[in-house]
Design an enzyme around this catalytic site. Sequence first.
Site, mmCIF file in Angstrom:
data_model
loop_
_atom_site.group_PDB
_atom_site.id
_atom_site.type_symbol
_atom_site.label_atom_id
_atom_site.label_comp_id
_atom_site.label_asym_id
_atom_site.label_seq_id
_atom_site.Cartn_x
_atom_site.Cartn_y
_atom_site.Cartn_z
ATOM 1 N N LYS A 10 0.853 -1.201 0.000
ATOM 2 C CA LYS A 10 0.000 0.000 0.000
ATOM 3 C C LYS A 10 0.882 1.241 0.000
ATOM 4 O O LYS A 10 2.051 1.217 0.363
ATOM 5 C CB LYS A 10 -0.931 0.005 1.217
ATOM 6 C CG LYS A 10 -0.236 0.041 2.585
ATOM 7 C CD LYS A 10 0.172 1.419 3.052
ATOM 8 C CE LYS A 10 0.862 1.379 4.404
ATOM 9 N NZ LYS A 10 1.516 2.684 4.753
ATOM 10 N N GLY A 100 7.254 1.260 4.984
ATOM 11 C CA GLY A 100 6.078 2.093 4.822
ATOM 12 C C GLY A 100 5.085 1.573 3.809
ATOM 13 O O GLY A 100 4.158 2.277 3.426
ATOM 14 N N GLY A 104 3.935 -6.548 6.032
ATOM 15 C CA GLY A 104 3.595 -7.474 7.109
ATOM 16 C C GLY A 104 2.109 -7.480 7.409
ATOM 17 O O GLY A 104 1.501 -8.541 7.600
ATOM 18 N N SER A 105 1.507 -6.305 7.426
ATOM 19 C CA SER A 105 0.070 -6.205 7.693
ATOM 20 C C SER A 105 -0.739 -6.858 6.577
ATOM 21 O O SER A 105 -1.753 -7.515 6.831
ATOM 22 C CB SER A 105 -0.341 -4.738 7.841
ATOM 23 O OG SER A 105 0.268 -4.158 8.977
ATOM 24 N N ASP A 138 -2.725 -1.494 10.559
ATOM 25 C CA ASP A 138 -2.977 -1.518 9.116
ATOM 26 C C ASP A 138 -3.693 -2.772 8.629
ATOM 27 O O ASP A 138 -4.175 -2.807 7.495
ATOM 28 C CB ASP A 138 -1.657 -1.386 8.344
ATOM 29 C CG ASP A 138 -1.090 0.022 8.382
ATOM 30 O OD1 ASP A 138 -1.822 0.943 8.807
ATOM 31 O OD2 ASP A 138 0.078 0.201 7.996
#
Length: 285
Positions: A10, A100, A104-105, A138
């Site tokens: 993202k 950023g 991982g999320s 996130d």
Amino acid sequence: MKLYFKAPAKINFFLEVINKRDDGYHNLKSVMQTVSLYDELFFELTDSKVLLECKNEHLPHLPIDKENIVYIAAQMLKEYYSINKGARICLKKEIPIKAGLGGGSSDAASTLKALVKLWNIKTSKDKLEKIAAKLSADVPFFLTAGTALCEGIGEIITPLKNIEKLNIVLVNPNFGLSSKDVYKKIKFPLTSQVKINSIISSISNGSFNRNGVFDCCFNRFEEFVFPGYPEIARIKKVLNELGCVSLMSGSGTTVFGIYNNESKTEKLKLELNKYKWKTWFVNTI
């Protein structure tokens, strides 16, 4: 039974820090967007245990236990619903860590979605979002993906109209940055920012990719990160000089550049090859 998921990265078109909460976290307001850079996850049903394998030649020492958010997500879901089955998970990393880009999320969200199917769990979107929020701020966004307004600590998601395809280059200086360290640098009071209303309006009416709207893009963390990490500021400067509208993504080290004409891709590749940065050419998804 086997499943395959692609976990997208993202970027943040807008990221403002509203205030610091009593619990030590910060309330944010951000417009987030998934892009076509992916980690890959493979899931296979097993008898009882959760087993994680990570593959990436650039990150050979990724943890495969409770230090990895994919493993944590699987264990949390398993315990929450008292599942007596297990899963073998293989994670192939492409999204850089602490960059950023939410890798991982995104991996954790894909794990939740995949294991709900693999373990045949009867759940609801609300319940899954609550589990997701316990993992990372996130993760709830990646359950929705696309274009969204994120508020609170990032867990309050309002889906927005999907924007038209944008050409984007992601540039990373080959190092990461801890979100916790960035948050420690924030000093209040902050200058007022109201540009997010212009961004949301332009997304709603389909004019986000028109000239002038990109000027509203903003990331509060830049003013706290750039002084200590001039290489990140240099990436933004170079992208601007190459005709991109650029912004640091999230609290990490990646800078993204938006450019309108796809024919510029080869020129950008040629120019950015002069530097030792890692680059990806992606689109909004």
